[in-house]
Design an enzyme around this catalytic site. Structure first.
Site, PDB file in Angstrom:
ATOM      1  CG  PHE A 133      -2.014   1.044   1.073  1.00 40.42           C
ATOM      2  CD1 PHE A 133      -3.116   0.808   0.270  1.00 40.42           C
ATOM      3  CD2 PHE A 133      -1.915   2.264   1.710  1.00 40.42           C
ATOM      4  CE1 PHE A 133      -4.103   1.768   0.118  1.00 40.42           C
ATOM      5  CE2 PHE A 133      -2.889   3.231   1.560  1.00 40.42           C
ATOM      6  CZ  PHE A 133      -3.992   2.986   0.761  1.00 40.42           C
ATOM      7  CG  ASP A 209      -0.533  -2.116   6.550  1.00 43.45           C
ATOM      8  OD1 ASP A 209      -1.646  -2.374   7.038  1.00 43.45           O
ATOM      9  OD2 ASP A 209      -0.334  -1.123   5.826  1.00 43.45           O
ATOM     10  CE1 TYR A 234      -9.591   3.168   5.908  1.00 41.31           C
ATOM     11  CE2 TYR A 234      -8.554   4.290   7.763  1.00 41.31           C
ATOM     12  CZ  TYR A 234      -8.504   3.828   6.470  1.00 41.31           C
ATOM     13  OH  TYR A 234      -7.365   4.022   5.716  1.00 41.31           O
ATOM     14  CE  LYS A 235      -7.925  -0.316   4.562  1.00 40.49           C
ATOM     15  NZ  LYS A 235      -8.455   0.535   3.477  1.00 40.49           N
ATOM     16  NE  ARG A 383      -9.467  -2.567  -3.410  1.00 37.28           N
ATOM     17  CZ  ARG A 383      -9.055  -2.091  -2.238  1.00 37.28           C
ATOM     18  NH1 ARG A 383      -7.970  -2.586  -1.667  1.00 37.28           N
ATOM     19  NH2 ARG A 383      -9.716  -1.123  -1.627  1.00 37.28           N
TER      20      ARG A 383
END
Length: 424
Positions: A133, A209, A234-235, A383
């Site tokens: 990322f 991560d 937040y995912k 995705r």
């Protein structure tokens, strides 16, 4: 994969047998929407609105500054860390919820490099993936430049193309191996214990991560022997847009951990207002400045949605959902040139599925217009994220049926679906 011919009725039967189905009622999901983007922003728990209202109208509105004590605001980062810990294989007082993923990554990378500087000063290389990322790479590049600008050690970031390159990259120059446990583009999931052991055997420490892992797949930080980890809430943890992140440091490193952002919340006695920094013992030394209390409170609502299940149950459903999606795409959309970029082998699959298509961006926009919400990532990747807490097997059927219609009719080839906003 199986050659079974899937039907809507078969998917509905799976929903009827799903032990996790009642958890969907804990979320405020819009009517007519199939939400397959929980790997980017989780859905809102119904409890979040009431919790935010209580913080604003009662704890802040009535309690005012007293709420730092009376409402437990001051200890919220550590208390939430304890709730989150059970989802990532950590124990009490090992995780703290605070700041952003990028900020926390800066802290951990600085700490890891200093640790290695003390033990093996000749190690000057950080290894990561080319398609890690971007913020992980950017923060590492910024830290390297910062160190160099003050005449410090000359570090180098070396990028590999994938898991197959790790062993060759782990030379005796490597200080840190920085990896995302589940790759954001492909959904490839590393064997954390195996990779950590290989890094340690070569004298490197690991920084993981967990942004696409926490709340989606089982993680065993202590069991794997990992050194450092960072992640967002937040995912899959459903903490809300821009919700605070978290970090974890293995107990063997905690008391030697150097906090580069030595703010007053990480002080051993913050309200003594002393001019000299003295780090707090243990997990609290990883804090920096005053915390975002309303956002932290909503993180708690997200974490509470996991109370009725465990990561093994969630993992089982996640694999069922992603396998069903892949098989349905093969069954229904095989003629449209979609290229799967996610592992078929479930040992290496996270909770998302990606397909590459030359018009991937436009196809995603057409899906969104039809009420099926995935997302798009360069290069050409569509995705689809599967959050087991609230995605149904019937949703998977309807999502693929909509995808087929859009590809079949070339519905995506309309001007509005090619226009790009700031956020894709």
């Amino acid at each position: 994969m199986t050659t079974k011919q899937w039907t809507l009725a078969a998917c509905q039967e799976m929903d009827a047998r799903d032990p996790l189905a009642p958890l969907r009622e804990q979320f405020d999901l819009p009517q007519g929407v199939i939400y397959l983007d929980g790997n980017s922003l989780g859905a809102a728990p119904k409890a979040s609105l009431a919790r935010a209202r209580d913080v604003i109208t009662q704890e802040w509105g009535v309690g005012l500054i007293r709420s730092w004590n009376t409402a437990g605001w001051f200890d919220l980062p550590r208390r939430l860390g304890d709730k989150l810990a059970r989802l990532v294989g950590a124990r009490d007082n090992e995780v703290v919820v605070t700041d952003t993923t990028s900020t926390n990554l800066f802290k951990l990378m600085a700490a890891a490099l200093r640790q290695q500087q003390d033990k093996a000063p000749g190690r000057r290389v950080i290894v990561s993936e080319r398609n890690n990322f971007p913020t992980d790479l950017y923060m590492t590049q910024g830290l390297i430049e910062l160190l160099q600008s003050f005449g410090g050690a000359q570090y180098e970031l070396r990028l590999i193309d994938g898991p197959q390159d790790i062993d060759a990259a782990l030379t005796d120059e490597v200080a840190v191996l920085l990896l995302t446990h589940v790759n954001y583009q492909t959904g490839y999931m590393y064997d954390m214990a195996d990779v950590t052991a290989r890094a340690h055997a070569k004298g490197a420490v690991t920084v993981w991560d967990l942004c696409h892992s926490a709340g989606a797949v089982p993680v065993d930080l202590n069991g794997s022997g990992a050194d450092y980890a960072v992640g967002c809430t937040y995912k899959y943890l459903n903490g809300g847009p821009g919700a605070p992140a978290f970090l974890w440091v293995h107990p063997r490193h905690q008391e030697s951990f150097w906090q580069p952002l030595s703010g007053w919340w990480g002080h051993a006695r913050p309200f003594a207002m002393e001019p000299q920094y003295d780090p707090h013992a243990g997990i609290k030394r990883y804090l920096c400045g005053t915390q975002a209390i309303t956002s932290l409170a909503m993180v708690e609502s997200g974490l509470d949605t996991f109370a009725a299940t465990d990561m093994q149950q969630l993992r089982a459903k996640s694999l069922q959902l992603t396998t069903l999606f892949m098989e349905l795409v093969t069954q229904e959309c095989g003629e449209f040139g979609l290229v799967l970029n996610t592992p078929v082998d479930t040992r290496y699959r996270g909770s998302q599925v990606g397909y590459e298509h030359p018009q991937g961006f436009a196809v995603v926009q057409a899906l969104i217009a039809r009420g099926v919400i995935p997302d798009y990532r360069e290069p050409q990747i569509m995705r689809f994220g599967f959050t087991p807490l609230y995605i149904r097997f019937e949703d998977v059927w309807h999502a693929v049926a909509t995808l087929k219609q859009i590809l079949q009719t070339r519905e995506w080839d309309q001007p509005q679906f090619h226009r790009r906003g700031t956020v894709t």
